[in-house]
Design an enzyme around this catalytic site. Sequence first.
Site, PDB file in Angstrom:
ATOM      1  N   HIS A  62       0.834  -0.968  -0.094  1.00 51.76           N
ATOM      2  CA  HIS A  62      -0.346  -0.210   0.029  1.00 51.76           C
ATOM      3  C   HIS A  62       1.210   1.626  -0.074  1.00 51.76           C
ATOM      4  O   HIS A  62       0.492   2.266   0.328  1.00 51.76           O
ATOM      5  CB  HIS A  62      -0.442   0.156   1.364  1.00 51.76           C
ATOM      6  CG  HIS A  62      -1.954  -0.551   1.115  1.00 51.76           C
ATOM      7  ND1 HIS A  62      -2.634  -1.210   1.895  1.00 51.76           N
ATOM      8  CD2 HIS A  62      -2.445  -2.009   0.181  1.00 51.76           C
ATOM      9  CE1 HIS A  62      -3.211  -2.465   1.854  1.00 51.76           C
ATOM     10  NE2 HIS A  62      -3.466  -2.831   0.596  1.00 51.76           N
ATOM     11  N   CYS A  91       6.610  24.036  -8.386  1.00 46.15           N
ATOM     12  CA  CYS A  91       5.275  24.095  -9.260  1.00 46.15           C
ATOM     13  C   CYS A  91       4.179  25.150  -8.506  1.00 46.15           C
ATOM     14  O   CYS A  91       3.525  25.631  -8.747  1.00 46.15           O
ATOM     15  CB  CYS A  91       4.925  23.320 -10.090  1.00 46.15           C
ATOM     16  SG  CYS A  91       3.833  21.784  -9.725  1.00 46.15           S
ATOM     17  N   SER A 106      -6.047  -8.697   9.309  1.00 48.13           N
ATOM     18  CA  SER A 106      -7.479  -9.613   8.649  1.00 48.13           C
ATOM     19  C   SER A 106      -7.696 -10.329   7.457  1.00 48.13           C
ATOM     20  O   SER A 106      -8.934 -10.455   7.915  1.00 48.13           O
ATOM     21  CB  SER A 106      -8.269  -7.907   9.492  1.00 48.13           C
ATOM     22  OG  SER A 106      -8.037  -7.850   9.310  1.00 48.13           O
TER      23      SER A 106
END
Length: 265
Positions: free
Chosen positions: A129, A164, A203
């Site tokens: 992730h 930027c 889980s």
Amino acid sequence: MEKQLAFEKKFNTLKAMIRGSRSLVVLTGAGISTLSGIPDFRSNTGLYAKRWNEYRVEDILSIGFFHEHPELFYEWAKDFWYKLDSYQPNVVHTSLAVLERKGYVQGVFTQNIDMLHKKAGSQKCYELHGSAEHHHCTNCNSYYSYESIAPIVLNGEVPRCRQCGSIIKPDITFYGENLDPLVLAKAYEMFSHSDLTLVLGSSLLVQPAANLPYHSLQNSAPLVIVNKQETGYDRSAILHFSDLQQFGKALETFAESLEERKYRV
């Protein structure tokens, strides 16, 4: 005493399996980070259990919310993701690093973004992730490190690109985003060829990471689950432990006792 004897019997079985394994793959979730003091997400006391300023945490962690309200995301994240350098690896992190160094762990795939596996010394660590370690500008893709962004967020400001002026985003997979296809492909490959799979502190609810043990089972690899809550794979596991801290201490002693493998696959 009976519980301890039952644990030792099961753990002795696992030790023999680890010694005999040549392609041990590990999947870790938020449960292992709770031993370091980091809140998990899905327990009764986890981050999802209560709202933040009337917002659900799941909504705060969606990519649409981030683009619309980056100031609210960073206000929330200030107390959760930008104090990670104050946490230290625990016995599970360090034991896995020792097992890897000695040639017994082929790879650790983690659902966590807290960088603790790498801090513990794991080299073959794949962050499914993403990680708070890296940030990029949402416009020009300029790179920024955690160390450069954390002080800005902790000061109550939204980090903006020096090139930027656009918003900077952590390289974490938000809801609504796809996982890194290269990391996911690596995971499918390694779990599909594993001969032993450990699931620690997960889980197994969040897809596609939750589906990885299935690929090991398809290869007839034994599955071992260590998690306080029940998972959908418990019936498929050859061994199940519920006390992660007890397991971690036993794993530490075992890992330290192992000799380094001379020949590695």
